[in-house]
Design an enzyme around this catalytic site. Structure first.
Site, PDB file in Angstrom:
ATOM      1  N   ASN A  54      34.886  42.031  44.537  1.00 41.88           N
ATOM      2  CA  ASN A  54      35.793  41.226  45.354  1.00 41.88           C
ATOM      3  C   ASN A  54      36.818  42.174  45.974  1.00 41.88           C
ATOM      4  OD1 ASN A  54      37.581  39.381  46.425  1.00 41.88           O
ATOM      5  ND2 ASN A  54      38.359  38.656  44.450  1.00 41.88           N
ATOM      6  N   TRP A  55      36.589  42.503  47.229  1.00 37.49           N
ATOM      7  CA  TRP A  55      37.461  43.493  47.897  1.00 37.49           C
ATOM      8  C   TRP A  55      38.838  42.923  48.247  1.00 37.49           C
ATOM      9  CZ3 TRP A  55      34.008  46.350  52.085  1.00 37.49           C
ATOM     10  CH2 TRP A  55      32.991  47.063  51.417  1.00 37.49           C
ATOM     11  N   LYS A  56      38.998  41.624  48.192  1.00 33.70           N
ATOM     12  CA  LYS A  56      40.260  40.982  48.603  1.00 33.70           C
ATOM     13  C   LYS A  56      40.631  41.434  50.024  1.00 33.70           C
ATOM     14  CE  LYS A  56      41.385  40.495  43.787  1.00 33.70           C
ATOM     15  NZ  LYS A  56      42.407  40.379  42.757  1.00 33.70           N
ATOM     16  N   HIS A  89      39.484  31.035  43.961  1.00 36.35           N
ATOM     17  CA  HIS A  89      40.138  32.184  43.311  1.00 36.35           C
ATOM     18  C   HIS A  89      41.623  31.849  43.105  1.00 36.35           C
ATOM     19  CE1 HIS A  89      41.727  36.160  42.619  1.00 36.35           C
ATOM     20  NE2 HIS A  89      40.493  36.560  42.362  1.00 36.35           N
ATOM     21  N   GLU A 125      38.477  33.786  35.023  1.00 35.85           N
ATOM     22  CA  GLU A 125      39.475  34.819  35.307  1.00 35.85           C
ATOM     23  C   GLU A 125      40.849  34.325  34.859  1.00 35.85           C
ATOM     24  OE1 GLU A 125      38.181  37.565  38.694  1.00 35.85           O
ATOM     25  OE2 GLU A 125      39.075  35.813  39.614  1.00 35.85           O
ATOM     26  N   GLY A 177      44.632  41.826  38.055  1.00 36.26           N
ATOM     27  CA  GLY A 177      45.458  42.873  38.659  1.00 36.26           C
ATOM     28  C   GLY A 177      46.590  43.360  37.770  1.00 36.26           C
ATOM     29  N   SER A 200      41.111  42.565  35.727  1.00 35.01           N
ATOM     30  CA  SER A 200      41.367  43.957  35.326  1.00 35.01           C
ATOM     31  C   SER A 200      40.178  44.635  34.655  1.00 35.01           C
ATOM     32  CB  SER A 200      42.595  44.033  34.408  1.00 35.01           C
ATOM     33  OG  SER A 200      43.740  43.613  35.102  1.00 35.01           O
ATOM     34  N   GLY A 250      37.886  43.233  40.981  1.00 37.74           N
ATOM     35  CA  GLY A 250      38.748  43.373  42.155  1.00 37.74           C
ATOM     36  C   GLY A 250      39.039  44.840  42.415  1.00 37.74           C
TER      37      GLY A 250
END
Ligand code: PGA
Length: 255
Positions: A10-12, A105, A181, A187, A218, A239
């Protein structure tokens, strides 16, 4: 032998330029080719999906497209066409070669005001438009502090609302992938204990009949093994560590 795992990148909202996105996409496709025992799904920002789909078509022509590699969107609107400024529907994505969509998300819920009702509309639209939803659920820190039972109650609610109406025809529901998640783990560098994550994955499967549950929050190359060694966890949603090919390689190789 650990069974086949699904690793979602997930590149965001990264990277800043199309040239960087192309480099990262190519590097990730090569990593997938080198790791045929896993499935890899890459979810770049929507603006890069057309380029990514074209790269995949090119690779296919050259017989260099790994069969374990697929493209996903980070979000989807619930209508396929119409007067919906900014909307991009499942069928538009599908036409570009996209086969998955991350839905619900916690960052969409937080920054874009998405409710369980919206998540539910998107799940149903994605299924109807030929995309496999990767539905994200997760409890906030205050809830988890009260214990696993409280977290399960919170998650059960998200699941019940989010999957409403997607249960007709078990086949449909079976297609949904759930990503667990915990919000406090995203993160933050503080990931969940793998045993607790596995217990929650079992709970999600029992509650929904879904067969694929991923862990996210994470995940890095050093700790991914703890999750994917469990038969209850079918992979990881990654991520930050998916943005550097070196880090992502470690994740793929550990699973
Ligand atoms: P992270 O993000 O790996 O950077 O914690 C995971 C996610 O939000 O999907």
């Amino acid at each position: 032998m650990v069974s086949r795992k699904t690793i979602v990148a997930n590149w965001k909202e990264h990277p800043r330029t199309a040239a960087e996105a192309r480099r990262l996409f190519d590097a990730t496709m090569r990593l997938a080719a080198g790791s045929p025992h896993n499935d890899v799904i890459v979810c770049p920002p929507a603006i890069y999906l057309q380029g990514a789909g074209a790269r995949m078509a090119e690779a296919e022509k050259e017989k260099a497209l790994p069969s374990n590699f697929a493209l996903g969107a980070q979000d989807v609107f619930w209508e396929n066409e119409g007067a919906f400024t900014g909307g991009v529907g499942p069928k538009m994505f599908h036409g570009l070669g996209v086969r998955y969509a991350i839905i619900g998300h916690s960052e969409r819920r937080r920054w874009f005001g998405e409710t369980d009702e919206i998540v539910n509309k998107k799940i149903r639209a994605a299924l109807g438009g030929g995309l496999t939803p990767i539905m994200c659920i997760g409890e906030p820190r205050e809830v988890r502090k009260k214990g696993i039972a409280a977290a399960k109650r919170y998650l059960a609610r998200q699941l019940a609302y989010g999957l409403k109406g997607a249960s007709k025809g078990r086949a449909d529901r079976g297609r949904v992938v759930i990503a667990y998640e915990p919000i406090w783990a995203i993160g933050s560098g503080k990931n969940d204990n793998p045993l607790d994550a596995a217990a929650i994955a079992r709970f999600i499967k029992a509650e929904t009949g879904v067969t694929k549950v991923l862990y996210g929050g994470s995940v890095n190359g050093a700790d991914v093994g703890g999750y994917v060694q469990s038969e209850d966890i079918n992979g990881a949603l990654v991520g930050g560590a998916s943005l550097k090919a070196e880090d992502f390689k470690k994740i793929i190789n550990h699973s």
